[in-house]
Write a protein that holds these residues in place. Structure first.
Motif, short mmCIF file in Angstrom:
data_model
loop_
_atom_site.label_atom_id
_atom_site.label_comp_id
_atom_site.label_asym_id
_atom_site.label_seq_id
_atom_site.Cartn_x
_atom_site.Cartn_y
_atom_site.Cartn_z
N GLY A 181 0.82 -1.21 0.00
CA GLY A 181 0.00 0.00 0.00
C GLY A 181 0.85 1.26 0.00
O GLY A 181 0.58 2.20 -0.75
N GLU A 182 1.88 1.27 0.84
CA GLU A 182 2.78 2.43 0.87
C GLU A 182 3.52 2.58 -0.45
O GLU A 182 3.72 3.70 -0.94
CB GLU A 182 3.76 2.32 2.03
N ASP A 183 3.95 1.45 -1.04
CA ASP A 183 4.62 1.50 -2.34
C ASP A 183 3.69 2.05 -3.42
O ASP A 183 4.12 2.84 -4.28
CB ASP A 183 5.12 0.12 -2.75
N MET A 184 2.43 1.64 -3.38
CA MET A 184 1.47 2.15 -4.37
C MET A 184 1.25 3.65 -4.20
O MET A 184 1.16 4.38 -5.18
CB MET A 184 0.15 1.40 -4.27
N LYS A 185 1.18 4.11 -2.95
CA LYS A 185 1.01 5.55 -2.72
C LYS A 185 2.21 6.32 -3.25
O LYS A 185 2.05 7.38 -3.85
CB LYS A 185 0.84 5.82 -1.22
N THR A 186 3.41 5.78 -3.03
CA THR A 186 4.61 6.43 -3.55
C THR A 186 4.58 6.48 -5.08
O THR A 186 4.92 7.51 -5.67
CB THR A 186 5.87 5.67 -3.07
N PHE A 187 4.15 5.39 -5.70
CA PHE A 187 4.05 5.35 -7.16
C PHE A 187 3.06 6.39 -7.66
O PHE A 187 3.32 7.10 -8.63
CB PHE A 187 3.64 3.96 -7.63
N VAL A 188 1.91 6.47 -7.01
CA VAL A 188 0.87 7.43 -7.43
C VAL A 188 1.39 8.85 -7.31
O VAL A 188 1.17 9.67 -8.21
CB VAL A 188 -0.42 7.23 -6.60
N LYS A 189 2.12 9.16 -6.22
CA LYS A 189 2.66 10.50 -6.06
C LYS A 189 3.61 10.83 -7.21
O LYS A 189 3.62 11.96 -7.69
CB LYS A 189 3.40 10.63 -4.73
N GLY A 190 4.40 9.85 -7.64
CA GLY A 190 5.31 10.09 -8.76
C GLY A 190 4.60 10.16 -10.10
O GLY A 190 4.98 10.93 -10.98
N ALA A 191 3.55 9.37 -10.26
CA ALA A 191 2.83 9.33 -11.53
C ALA A 191 1.95 10.56 -11.73
O ALA A 191 1.77 11.01 -12.86
CB ALA A 191 1.99 8.06 -11.61
N ILE A 192 1.41 11.07 -10.62
CA ILE A 192 0.52 12.23 -10.73
C ILE A 192 1.26 13.43 -10.15
O ILE A 192 0.96 13.92 -9.07
CB ILE A 192 -0.80 12.01 -9.97
N SER A 193 2.27 13.86 -10.84
CA SER A 193 2.99 15.04 -10.36
C SER A 193 3.38 15.94 -11.51
O SER A 193 3.14 15.72 -12.62
CB SER A 193 4.24 14.62 -9.60
#
Length: 70
Positions: free
Chosen positions: A58-70
């Motif tokens: 879950g934390e890894d997915m949140k980190t990915f989302v932050k990078g993808a939507i920036s």
């Protein structure tokens, strides 16, 4: 919520994805707890390990989302 610019839309999407990821992690925790009770703690160690893995995912997915939507 009104979208006045692209940044507002990105922030909204990040908040949505974070909330959905949290919901999935919490769902797993509820399932693991119910399974633990149902099996009389027979799989307790495995469920604890899997819960840690799900939390990390879950934390890894949140980190990915932050990078993808920036």
């Amino acid at each position: 919520m009104m979208f006045y610019n692209v940044e507002t839309a990105k922030t909204h999407n990040r908040m949505f994805f974070d909330a959905m990821i949290d919901l999935k992690v919490q769902g797993w925790k509820s399932f693991a707890e119910a399974s633990d009770i149902y099996t009389y703690r027979f799989f307790s160690n495995q469920l604890e390990e899997m819960t840690k893995a799900v939390e990390k995912a879950g934390e890894d997915m949140k980190t990915f989302v932050k990078g993808a939507i920036s």
